[in-house]
Design a protein around this motif. Structure first.
Motif, PDB file in Angstrom:
ATOM      1  N   SER A 135      -0.405  15.730  -1.967  1.00 50.10           N
ATOM      2  CA  SER A 135      -0.205  15.002  -0.667  1.00 50.10           C
ATOM      3  C   SER A 135       1.305  15.236  -0.156  1.00 50.10           C
ATOM      4  CB  SER A 135      -0.138  13.310  -1.079  1.00 50.10           C
ATOM      5  OG  SER A 135       0.040  12.558  -0.246  1.00 50.10           O
TER       6      SER A 135
ATOM      7  N   ASN B 155       0.494   7.058  -1.670  1.00 49.81           N
ATOM      8  CA  ASN B 155      -0.018   7.666  -0.099  1.00 49.81           C
ATOM      9  C   ASN B 155      -0.673   8.795  -0.315  1.00 49.81           C
ATOM     10  OD1 ASN B 155      -0.438   8.937   2.375  1.00 49.81           O
ATOM     11  ND2 ASN B 155       1.026   7.410   3.265  1.00 49.81           N
TER      12      ASN B 155
ATOM     13  N   LYS C 280      -2.775  10.660   1.793  1.00 50.17           N
ATOM     14  CA  LYS C 280      -2.674  11.677   3.162  1.00 50.17           C
ATOM     15  C   LYS C 280      -4.348  11.770   3.047  1.00 50.17           C
ATOM     16  CE  LYS C 280      -0.789  15.526   5.222  1.00 50.17           C
ATOM     17  NZ  LYS C 280      -0.020  16.934   5.403  1.00 50.17           N
ATOM     18  N   ALA C 281      -5.058  10.713   2.744  1.00 50.14           N
ATOM     19  CA  ALA C 281      -6.604  10.810   3.239  1.00 50.14           C
ATOM     20  C   ALA C 281      -7.092  11.718   2.385  1.00 50.14           C
ATOM     21  CB  ALA C 281      -6.758  10.867   4.445  1.00 50.14           C
TER      22      ALA C 281
ATOM     23  N   GLN D  28      -2.626   4.061  -0.122  1.00 48.09           N
ATOM     24  CA  GLN D  28      -2.369   4.126   1.272  1.00 48.09           C
ATOM     25  C   GLN D  28      -3.078   5.575   1.934  1.00 48.09           C
ATOM     26  OE1 GLN D  28       1.086   4.074  -0.578  1.00 48.09           O
ATOM     27  NE2 GLN D  28       0.212   2.482  -1.493  1.00 48.09           N
ATOM     28  N   GLU D  29      -3.311   4.949   3.423  1.00 47.81           N
ATOM     29  CA  GLU D  29      -3.827   6.308   4.186  1.00 47.81           C
ATOM     30  C   GLU D  29      -5.077   7.019   3.340  1.00 47.81           C
ATOM     31  OE1 GLU D  29      -2.043   9.078   6.540  1.00 47.81           O
ATOM     32  OE2 GLU D  29      -0.161   8.674   5.593  1.00 47.81           O
ATOM     33  N   GLU D  30      -5.806   5.623   2.757  1.00 47.43           N
ATOM     34  CA  GLU D  30      -7.078   6.297   1.757  1.00 47.43           C
ATOM     35  C   GLU D  30      -8.296   5.211   2.375  1.00 47.43           C
ATOM     36  OE1 GLU D  30      -9.425   7.799   0.569  1.00 47.43           O
ATOM     37  OE2 GLU D  30      -7.581   8.798  -0.213  1.00 47.43           O
TER      38      GLU D  30
ATOM     39  N   TYR E  66       1.524  -0.594   4.134  1.00 45.18           N
ATOM     40  CA  TYR E  66       1.441   0.611   4.863  1.00 45.18           C
ATOM     41  C   TYR E  66       2.362   0.343   6.095  1.00 45.18           C
ATOM     42  CZ  TYR E  66       0.441   5.072   7.047  1.00 45.18           C
ATOM     43  OH  TYR E  66       0.495   6.330   7.807  1.00 45.18           O
TER      44      TYR E  66
ATOM     45  N   GLY F  90      -7.777   2.573   5.386  1.00 47.20           N
ATOM     46  CA  GLY F  90      -6.394   2.898   4.906  1.00 47.20           C
ATOM     47  C   GLY F  90      -5.726   2.412   3.619  1.00 47.20           C
TER      48      GLY F  90
END
Length: 261
Positions: A247, A33, A35-36, A59-61, A122, A78
């Motif tokens: 992250s 993950n 966190k973008a 994830q979160e991407e 996710y 995401g």
């Protein structure tokens, strides 16, 4: 002794000490993950490239990363999947109606002559603020915090129940061996853990060492990132990579022994 045996596996889902690698690694899977990318996209790009994984589940991407030699699948914001192997098909695991909270994507990938279904997961986050889970000496304030946490728990658990059902359909309907990885926003011994992993092998439980803690933002141990696999895919190592902090999650990496055609 009986009590110790009853609690052995639940404890091992948090802290485990396996005997080490149990075969030759032929397939490396990384789940993360990101966190973008808020803590540094360049650092994440460099890290992912250095791992030389066969399949990367992010994830979160939303944007994804371009890595030479890898194909990128970004079917829904995401989720991003990167692989060095041939992609056979891809599908969004989509709820019915207008619910846009997608619990995962499935990508069928051919590796060494055999197709595997990878599911990038996710589950809906609880969205706790740090102050919500930080108690102090004020009993009235702490009681209110507990009530606020419960208010967030109940609707999210209901949403997870629906999402887990969709993930189980993808797993059970797969004509191929399955590898499931991602951010489940759920601890071991939870409903989510038991139901998603049913019939699958927890790579950490099979081949991990030490603590399985993968989320570090709250400063106390939480394991919410997992990699599961069909019984025919054998985990030989598992690592929570705490060497980097790019992250609020640590990357989790599993290696598998596989059977070619």
């Amino acid at each position: 002794m009986f009590i110790a045996l009853v609690f052995l596996n639940p404890i091992k889902r948090w802290v485990n000490y396996s005997s080490g690698k149990k075969g030759s690694p032929e397939l490396k899977v990384l789940s993360f993950n990101t966190k973008a990318g808020h803590m540094g996209r360049d650092k994440i790009q460099t890290y992912l490239k250095s791992q030389n994984a066969d399949v990367i589940l992010l994830q979160e991407e939303g944007k994804g990363y371009e890595i030479e030699g890898y194909q990128k699948v970004n079917p829904f914001g995401g989720f991003t999947v990167l692989t060095r192997h041939k992609i056979i098909s891809q599908k969004i695991i989509r709820p019915q109606g207008e619910d846009l909270r997608i619990p995962g994507v499935q990508i069928d990938i051919e590796v060494k002559g055999r197709v595997y279904r990878f599911i990038d997961v996710y589950l809906h986050p609880f969205r706790f603020e740090k102050e919500m889970v930080k108690l102090n000496g004020d009993s009235d304030a702490n009681e209110q915090k507990v009530k606020d946490v419960i208010k967030k728990l109940i609707p999210t658990f209901k949403k997870h129940q629906e999402q887990v059902g969709l993930l189980r359909e993808s797993i059970e309907n797969s004509p191929y061996p399955v590898i499931v990885g991602g951010d489940f926003n759920s601890v071991p011994n939870s409903y989510e853990y038991y139901h998603v992993s049913e019939g699958l092998e927890d790579a950490f439980l099979s081949s991990g060492k030490g603590s399985g803690t993968s989320f570090h933002d709250y400063k106390f141990p939480i394991r919410i990132d997992y990699i599961f696999s069909s019984k025919s895919v054998h985990p030989v190592s598992y690592l929570v990579d705490r060497s980097i902090s790019i992250s609020d999650h640590y990357p989790v990496i599993a290696e598998f022994a596989i059977d070619s055609k």
